[in-house]
Motif scaffolding. Structure first.
Motif, short mmCIF file in Angstrom:
data_model
loop_
_atom_site.label_atom_id
_atom_site.label_comp_id
_atom_site.label_asym_id
_atom_site.label_seq_id
_atom_site.Cartn_x
_atom_site.Cartn_y
_atom_site.Cartn_z
N ASP A 170 0.86 -1.19 0.00
CA ASP A 170 0.00 0.00 0.00
C ASP A 170 0.89 1.24 0.00
OD1 ASP A 170 -1.64 2.18 0.67
OD2 ASP A 170 -3.03 0.91 1.78
N ILE A 171 1.10 1.83 -1.16
CA ILE A 171 2.02 2.96 -1.30
C ILE A 171 1.61 4.12 -0.39
CG2 ILE A 171 3.01 4.66 -2.89
CD1 ILE A 171 3.95 1.85 -3.44
N LYS A 172 0.31 4.41 -0.32
CA LYS A 172 -0.16 5.53 0.50
C LYS A 172 0.21 5.33 1.97
CE LYS A 172 -3.99 7.00 -2.47
NZ LYS A 172 -5.46 7.18 -2.56
N ASP A 173 0.09 4.10 2.43
CA ASP A 173 0.43 3.78 3.81
C ASP A 173 1.92 4.01 4.05
OD1 ASP A 173 -1.14 3.18 5.98
OD2 ASP A 173 -0.71 1.03 5.95
N PHE A 174 2.74 3.53 3.14
CA PHE A 174 4.20 3.69 3.29
C PHE A 174 4.58 5.17 3.24
CE2 PHE A 174 4.36 -0.85 2.35
CZ PHE A 174 5.40 -1.27 3.17
N VAL A 175 3.96 5.92 2.36
CA VAL A 175 4.26 7.36 2.25
C VAL A 175 3.85 8.08 3.53
CG1 VAL A 175 3.68 9.50 1.05
CG2 VAL A 175 4.12 7.42 -0.26
N ARG A 176 2.67 7.73 4.03
CA ARG A 176 2.15 8.41 5.23
C ARG A 176 3.08 8.23 6.43
NH1 ARG A 176 -2.02 6.65 9.08
NH2 ARG A 176 -2.33 4.79 7.79
N TYR A 177 3.47 6.98 6.69
CA TYR A 177 4.30 6.72 7.86
C TYR A 177 5.75 7.17 7.66
CZ TYR A 177 0.55 4.09 10.10
OH TYR A 177 -0.63 3.73 10.71
N THR A 178 6.26 7.03 6.45
CA THR A 178 7.62 7.51 6.18
C THR A 178 7.68 9.02 6.37
OG1 THR A 178 7.99 5.70 4.60
CG2 THR A 178 9.50 7.57 4.48
N SER A 179 6.68 9.72 5.86
CA SER A 179 6.61 11.18 6.01
C SER A 179 6.54 11.57 7.48
CB SER A 179 5.39 11.73 5.27
OG SER A 179 5.44 11.44 3.90
N LYS A 180 5.74 10.84 8.23
CA LYS A 180 5.57 11.15 9.66
C LYS A 180 6.90 11.12 10.40
CE LYS A 180 2.80 9.64 13.65
NZ LYS A 180 2.03 10.88 13.84
N LEU A 181 7.70 10.09 10.14
CA LEU A 181 8.97 9.99 10.86
C LEU A 181 10.04 10.93 10.31
CD1 LEU A 181 9.38 6.21 11.74
CD2 LEU A 181 9.35 8.15 13.30
N LEU A 182 10.05 11.15 9.00
CA LEU A 182 11.01 12.09 8.44
C LEU A 182 10.75 13.50 8.93
CD1 LEU A 182 11.30 10.89 4.73
CD2 LEU A 182 13.08 10.76 6.48
N ASP A 183 9.50 13.80 9.21
CA ASP A 183 9.09 15.16 9.56
C ASP A 183 9.19 15.45 11.06
OD1 ASP A 183 8.42 17.51 8.32
OD2 ASP A 183 6.26 17.18 8.41
N ASP A 184 9.46 14.42 11.86
CA ASP A 184 9.44 14.59 13.31
C ASP A 184 10.71 14.01 13.92
OD1 ASP A 184 8.91 14.60 16.05
OD2 ASP A 184 6.78 14.14 15.77
N SER A 185 11.70 14.85 14.14
CA SER A 185 13.00 14.39 14.66
C SER A 185 12.89 13.87 16.10
CB SER A 185 14.03 15.51 14.59
OG SER A 185 13.60 16.64 15.34
#
Length: 382
Positions: A325-340
């Motif tokens: 599920d690409i959307k799922d992977f993008v959502r969670y990857t974005s969440k961690l990249l955006d929050d140090s």
């Protein structure tokens, strides 16, 4: 205890099974337990070792790094007759495994098997699904003579039970070298000096075979679909080799680095110096690279499937996504990249949880299980 082991891969080959077996034989040597290992020739020249017998081999169609041996029955029988194994451990259902099975049956020696690869899943990726029924029939026949079958994860156990492969299936997990794969290996200049990546970039890392069954396309699509500001701030580093390496590496842009094959000592530093590990494969029976990443203090974005689902603690050490599920992977990857802050919290948790996975403890349990099998076989014989 004298153990004869049959496998289609072993060091210096770089894959999960080969590395597991190398840890296994090292442990046997430390414990003073005799073994003989029967494996195919390596793809590169290796020093001769008395305990390891190698045979002429050809690459396996679905997995070129795994080789099919052309056994020499006379040589194997002579070696086994001299060694007099008290237990036979078969880690391959192919040529060498078949000979080990034949010998064990004929001599009445206790036999166990370990299951490492979902070949039925590989068939889906290589458009050979018409062979799946045959594969499972063969696997059921092959395994029915063993005292026990060992698997690396609970999901693998459930799958084999559902296919009625064997009724006596036991978990044989994996470990990780905590001092080798450690946050202490972090380098602040590694990516800039070696790969000319600007030092203010976040590093999104993938390590594994560059092949269809690893869902490598999801790694690329996830990165490409990141919000634009995150994509500009992030560099994707892909480590590994495989059948899709040339095709994919020639098509990607400047913010993606393909390293090719990497030696373990270099890899440990790469893990520790990255920010986030992305591993979308849903075909794993375990997922050794995931455990290495966690031990290195890397939060992991993985598929909620196969062995990976048992390694990543959702919302504690990373996130588990719906498989493919690409959307799922993008959502969670974005969440961690955006929050140090969240990355740091998950990083500490990842290291702590990985420290619970010990090779010595795992092999100690395995040998205790072997001893019970041998003892029970002797009682029946008596």
């Amino acid at each position: 205890m004298r153990i004869a082991i049959f496998s289609d891969t072993y060091a210096p080959e770089i894959n999960g099974v080969a590395r597991t077996l190398r840890h296994y034989t090292t442990y046997l040597e430390k414990q003073g337990i005799e073994y003989r290992l029967f494996v195919p020739n390596a793809s590169t020249p290796v020093p001769s070792i008395p305990q390891v017998q190698r045979f002429t081999s050809i690459p396996f169609l679905l997995y070129q790094e795994c080789r099919l041996a052309i056994p020499n029955p006379i040589k194997i029988k002579q070696s086994l007759d001299e060694f007099k194994p008290t237990l036979i451990h078969i880690a391959t259902p192919f040529n060498l495994g078949l000979y080990g099975l034949h010998y064990g049956k004929k001599q009445g020696i206790p036999m166990v098997a370990s299951y490492h690869t979902h070949f039925d899943v590989y068939l889906e990726y290589y458009h050979l699904t018409f062979l799946q029924n045959w594969i499972w029939k063969y696997m059921k026949w092959f395994h029915h003579s063993f005292e026990k079958v060992y698997v690396p994860s609970q999901s693998t156990k459930e799958k084999l039970l559902s296919k009625n492969i064997h009724q006596n299936i036991e978990l044989w997990g994996r470990g990780v070298n905590h001092s080798y794969y450690s946050p202490t290996k972090k380098s602040n200049t590694l990516f800039k000096e070696r790969y000319h990546i600007h030092d203010d970039k976040k590093i999104l890392l993938y390590v594994g075979r560059i092949a269809p069954e690893k869902d490598i396309h999801i790694v690329l699509e996830t990165y490409n679909d990141l919000p634009e500001h995150l994509k500009q701030e992030t560099h994707l580093v892909i480590v590994g080799d495989g059948p899709l390496f040339r095709e994919l590496s020639e098509k990607t842009g400047p913010n993606i680095t393909w390293t090719g094959f990497m030696e373990p000592d270099q890899l440990s530093q790469l893990y520790a110096s990255s920010d986030l590990f992305l591993f979308p494969s849903s075909s794993e029976t375990f997922g050794n690279v995931v455990l290495e990443a966690l031990s290195s203090g890397l939060p992991v974005i993985g598929a909620n499937a196969g062995g990976v689902q048992h390694l990543v603690d959702h919302e504690v050490t990373g996130f588990l996504c719906e498989p493919r599920d690409i959307k799922d992977f993008v959502r969670y990857t974005s969440k961690l990249l955006d929050d140090s802050t969240l990355r740091l919290t998950y990083s500490k948790a990842a290291r702590e949880i990985a420290r619970e996975w010990s090779w010595d403890a795992i092999f100690k349990e395995l040998l205790a299980s072997f001893s019970k099998i041998a003892e029970r076989k002797n009682q029946i014989s008596a």
